[in-house]
Design a protein around this motif. Structure first.
Motif, PDB file in Angstrom:
ATOM      1  N   UNK A  66      -5.211 -28.450  20.229  1.00  0.00           N
ATOM      2  CA  UNK A  66      -6.230 -27.923  18.877  1.00  0.00           C
ATOM      3  C   UNK A  66      -5.397 -26.491  18.492  1.00  0.00           C
ATOM      4  N   UNK A  67      -5.026 -26.410  17.273  1.00  0.00           N
ATOM      5  CA  UNK A  67      -4.477 -25.163  16.538  1.00  0.00           C
ATOM      6  C   UNK A  67      -5.465 -24.047  16.809  1.00  0.00           C
ATOM      7  N   UNK A  68      -4.852 -22.706  16.666  1.00  0.00           N
ATOM      8  CA  UNK A  68      -5.856 -21.429  16.545  1.00  0.00           C
ATOM      9  C   UNK A  68      -6.247 -21.363  15.152  1.00  0.00           C
ATOM     10  N   UNK A  69      -5.957 -22.103  14.171  1.00  0.00           N
ATOM     11  CA  UNK A  69      -6.248 -21.612  12.935  1.00  0.00           C
ATOM     12  C   UNK A  69      -7.666 -22.736  12.529  1.00  0.00           C
ATOM     13  N   UNK A  70      -8.638 -21.755  11.745  1.00  0.00           N
ATOM     14  CA  UNK A  70      -9.626 -22.489  11.152  1.00  0.00           C
ATOM     15  C   UNK A  70      -9.650 -22.670   9.511  1.00  0.00           C
ATOM     16  N   UNK A  71      -9.823 -23.829   9.202  1.00  0.00           N
ATOM     17  CA  UNK A  71      -9.511 -23.951   7.916  1.00  0.00           C
ATOM     18  C   UNK A  71     -11.031 -24.241   7.052  1.00  0.00           C
ATOM     19  N   UNK A  72     -11.403 -23.559   6.115  1.00  0.00           N
ATOM     20  CA  UNK A  72     -12.214 -23.754   5.107  1.00  0.00           C
ATOM     21  C   UNK A  72     -11.922 -24.540   4.015  1.00  0.00           C
ATOM     22  N   UNK A  73     -12.769 -25.409   3.683  1.00  0.00           N
ATOM     23  CA  UNK A  73     -12.371 -26.333   2.474  1.00  0.00           C
ATOM     24  C   UNK A  73     -13.721 -26.566   1.586  1.00  0.00           C
ATOM     25  N   UNK A  74     -13.484 -26.794   0.343  1.00  0.00           N
ATOM     26  CA  UNK A  74     -14.544 -27.048  -0.818  1.00  0.00           C
ATOM     27  C   UNK A  74     -14.331 -28.597  -0.817  1.00  0.00           C
ATOM     28  N   UNK A  75     -15.519 -29.365  -0.518  1.00  0.00           N
ATOM     29  CA  UNK A  75     -15.511 -30.891  -0.447  1.00  0.00           C
ATOM     30  C   UNK A  75     -16.526 -31.239  -1.355  1.00  0.00           C
ATOM     31  N   UNK A  76     -16.415 -32.430  -2.283  1.00  0.00           N
ATOM     32  CA  UNK A  76     -17.419 -33.212  -2.914  1.00  0.00           C
ATOM     33  C   UNK A  76     -18.445 -33.745  -2.030  1.00  0.00           C
ATOM     34  N   UNK A  77     -19.836 -33.220  -2.279  1.00  0.00           N
ATOM     35  CA  UNK A  77     -20.833 -33.670  -1.473  1.00  0.00           C
ATOM     36  C   UNK A  77     -21.671 -34.550  -2.366  1.00  0.00           C
ATOM     37  N   UNK A  78     -21.669 -34.915  -3.436  1.00  0.00           N
ATOM     38  CA  UNK A  78     -22.358 -35.873  -4.352  1.00  0.00           C
ATOM     39  C   UNK A  78     -21.657 -35.617  -5.817  1.00  0.00           C
ATOM     40  N   UNK A  79     -21.845 -36.641  -6.462  1.00  0.00           N
ATOM     41  CA  UNK A  79     -21.028 -36.607  -7.866  1.00  0.00           C
ATOM     42  C   UNK A  79     -21.686 -36.109  -8.833  1.00  0.00           C
ATOM     43  N   UNK A  80     -21.160 -35.208  -9.729  1.00  0.00           N
ATOM     44  CA  UNK A  80     -22.059 -34.362 -10.484  1.00  0.00           C
ATOM     45  C   UNK A  80     -22.609 -35.404 -11.657  1.00  0.00           C
ATOM     46  N   UNK A  81     -23.831 -34.928 -11.987  1.00  0.00           N
ATOM     47  CA  UNK A  81     -24.399 -35.699 -13.352  1.00  0.00           C
ATOM     48  C   UNK A  81     -24.411 -34.483 -14.636  1.00  0.00           C
ATOM     49  N   UNK A  82     -23.227 -34.807 -15.345  1.00  0.00           N
ATOM     50  CA  UNK A  82     -23.103 -33.849 -16.294  1.00  0.00           C
ATOM     51  C   UNK A  82     -22.475 -32.585 -15.780  1.00  0.00           C
ATOM     52  N   UNK A  83     -23.131 -31.452 -15.946  1.00  0.00           N
ATOM     53  CA  UNK A  83     -22.473 -30.118 -15.280  1.00  0.00           C
ATOM     54  C   UNK A  83     -22.449 -30.185 -13.916  1.00  0.00           C
ATOM     55  N   UNK A  84     -21.640 -29.488 -13.129  1.00  0.00           N
ATOM     56  CA  UNK A  84     -21.889 -29.311 -11.754  1.00  0.00           C
ATOM     57  C   UNK A  84     -23.010 -28.491 -11.470  1.00  0.00           C
ATOM     58  N   UNK A  85     -23.893 -28.976 -10.431  1.00  0.00           N
ATOM     59  CA  UNK A  85     -25.069 -28.199  -9.956  1.00  0.00           C
ATOM     60  C   UNK A  85     -24.793 -27.766  -8.513  1.00  0.00           C
ATOM     61  N   UNK A  86     -25.688 -26.882  -8.047  1.00  0.00           N
ATOM     62  CA  UNK A  86     -25.902 -26.531  -6.624  1.00  0.00           C
ATOM     63  C   UNK A  86     -25.845 -27.657  -5.790  1.00  0.00           C
ATOM     64  N   UNK A  87     -25.094 -27.808  -4.725  1.00  0.00           N
ATOM     65  CA  UNK A  87     -25.319 -29.063  -3.765  1.00  0.00           C
ATOM     66  C   UNK A  87     -24.151 -30.092  -4.077  1.00  0.00           C
ATOM     67  N   UNK A  88     -23.520 -29.956  -5.276  1.00  0.00           N
ATOM     68  CA  UNK A  88     -22.531 -31.141  -5.573  1.00  0.00           C
ATOM     69  C   UNK A  88     -21.411 -30.773  -4.765  1.00  0.00           C
ATOM     70  N   UNK A  89     -20.996 -29.605  -4.690  1.00  0.00           N
ATOM     71  CA  UNK A  89     -19.676 -29.225  -3.911  1.00  0.00           C
ATOM     72  C   UNK A  89     -20.412 -28.272  -2.785  1.00  0.00           C
ATOM     73  N   UNK A  90     -19.610 -28.265  -1.508  1.00  0.00           N
ATOM     74  CA  UNK A  90     -19.914 -27.706  -0.502  1.00  0.00           C
ATOM     75  C   UNK A  90     -18.656 -27.039   0.469  1.00  0.00           C
ATOM     76  N   UNK A  91     -18.886 -26.046   1.049  1.00  0.00           N
ATOM     77  CA  UNK A  91     -17.836 -25.274   1.886  1.00  0.00           C
ATOM     78  C   UNK A  91     -17.961 -25.713   3.206  1.00  0.00           C
ATOM     79  N   UNK A  92     -17.014 -26.491   3.616  1.00  0.00           N
ATOM     80  CA  UNK A  92     -17.073 -26.734   5.298  1.00  0.00           C
ATOM     81  C   UNK A  92     -15.978 -26.190   5.963  1.00  0.00           C
ATOM     82  N   UNK A  93     -16.089 -26.062   7.433  1.00  0.00           N
ATOM     83  CA  UNK A  93     -14.941 -25.260   8.306  1.00  0.00           C
ATOM     84  C   UNK A  93     -14.785 -26.437   9.259  1.00  0.00           C
ATOM     85  N   UNK A  94     -13.392 -26.383   9.586  1.00  0.00           N
ATOM     86  CA  UNK A  94     -12.987 -27.366  10.621  1.00  0.00           C
ATOM     87  C   UNK A  94     -11.759 -26.881  11.187  1.00  0.00           C
ATOM     88  N   UNK A  95     -11.343 -27.202  12.517  1.00  0.00           N
ATOM     89  CA  UNK A  95     -10.270 -26.558  13.123  1.00  0.00           C
ATOM     90  C   UNK A  95      -8.847 -27.440  12.316  1.00  0.00           C
TER      91      UNK A  95
END
Length: 341
Positions: free
Chosen positions: A1-30
């Motif tokens: 495993x590398x020493x780098x940690x990666x944060x990414x913004x992922x799609x958690x659920x499909x927005x209905x109209x305007x993007x709402x809290x919980x539609x996108x989420x920041x996750x961290x992985x090696x």
């Protein structure tokens, strides 16, 4: 495993109209170890663009939808920080479509990865704006679909954004009358006084049809479509015989719950008699000229011929709010996220 940690913004659920809290989420992985022929790229700048919103829907468009738990798509400027490839050296700067994340691993055979040929007077983030994909979109759409001739009137919506900025200034270089459409007096003043358009109409001013007609006394020969909706309806009656309409997108509809029920520019234009020449285009149609056109635009930035503005959000975590604001026109010029130095 590398020493780098990666944060990414992922799609958690499909927005209905305007993007709402919980539609996108920041996750961290090696970050995994590199295999032969791969590189690790560190994101420095992230581009936010309207096309990302329809790709969050579960509907097939001109690009596949983003999958649930997948990283949001997007172009970045990145620096190669590890390499097991002869093609890329540590320290190389590239543009690539690694999306809303701090690090990305990709093979040296990956498509749409381009080394940046740095030029004095051209900031790195310009390669995501007027000297990048939006700039090439504006340039190619105007020059190869619109085919401007000196003396013609060119109208472009979202005129203060990176696509419209390039369309209007390129139109002026070709000897045309350039008329912008933008939201609010500040943006309109900037488009005329700073970018050098002949006129700019405030679509929020309450007199869109009358103001546009006054700004285009000889009608409209080319309408570069970015927004759709009321602007397209105001433009339509002013289109001259032989007019051309390059259709880049229609951001006014991108938050719609059901895109199949939206009135698109195609509906408006096809209802005219005669129907003006119009088509949807993608900048990838001219992918073989990517470096050439990037060079043209970068040279214009370096010389001061191509002016632009930008709005910068700091840190990957700011991307979702900046993106929501951009879809409502809250940004001034190109919307960027500064992720790292």
């Amino acid at each position: 495993m590398s020493d780098y940690k990666n944060r990414a913004v992922v799609l958690k659920k499909r927005p209905q109209g305007e993007i709402q809290d919980g539609d996108l989420e920041i996750v961290e992985k090696s970050v995994r170890e590199l295999k032969d022929g791969e590189v690790l790229a560190k994101t420095l700048w992230l581009s936010l663009d309207p096309y990302m919103r329809p790709r969050m829907n579960d509907s097939k468009g001109y690009m596949d939808p983003i999958g649930i738990d997948e990283t949001i798509v997007g172009e970045v400027v990145a620096r190669i920080v590890e390499s097991k490839s002869d093609k890329y050296q540590v320290g190389d700067l590239v543009t690539c479509y690694s999306g809303w994340q701090e690090y990305a691993v990709f093979p040296d055979t990956a498509d749409m990865v381009y080394k940046i040929q740095e030029k004095p007077g051209v900031p790195l983030q310009a390669y995501l704006g007027v000297a990048g994909m939006p700039g090439r979109t504006g340039y190619c759409g105007l020059m190869y679909v619109g085919k401007p001739k000196a003396g013609e009137t060119v109208v472009v919506a979202a005129a203060s954004g990176p696509v419209g900025t390039v369309v209007g200034q390129t139109a002026k270089k070709e000897g045309c009358r350039a008329v912008g459409v933008a939201g609010g007096p500040e943006k309109c003043r900037y488009v005329v006084e700073e970018l050098g358009f002949d006129a700019c109409v405030d679509y929020k001013g309450g007199n869109l049809e009358e103001d546009l007609k006054a700004a285009c006394p000889d009608g409209i020969d080319i309408y570069f479509e970015n927004v759709g909706g009321a602007v397209t309806r105001a433009v339509a009656p002013l289109l001259n015989e032989g007019a051309r309409v390059p259709i880049c997108g229609y951001v006014s509809a991108y938050n719609a719950d059901d895109m199949t029920k939206v009135e698109t520019p195609f509906h408006v234009l096809k209802a005219l008699d005669p129907v003006p020449e119009h088509r949807f285009f993608l900048v990838t149609e001219w992918q073989d000229r990517h470096q050439e056109i990037t060079g043209i635009l970068a040279d214009r930035v370096a010389s001061g011929d191509l002016k632009y503005s930008e709005t910068v959000a700091e840190g990957l975590e700011s991307a979702p709010e900046a993106f929501k604001g951009m879809l409502k026109g809250k940004n001034f010029g190109k919307q960027l996220v500064h992720v790292a130095d």
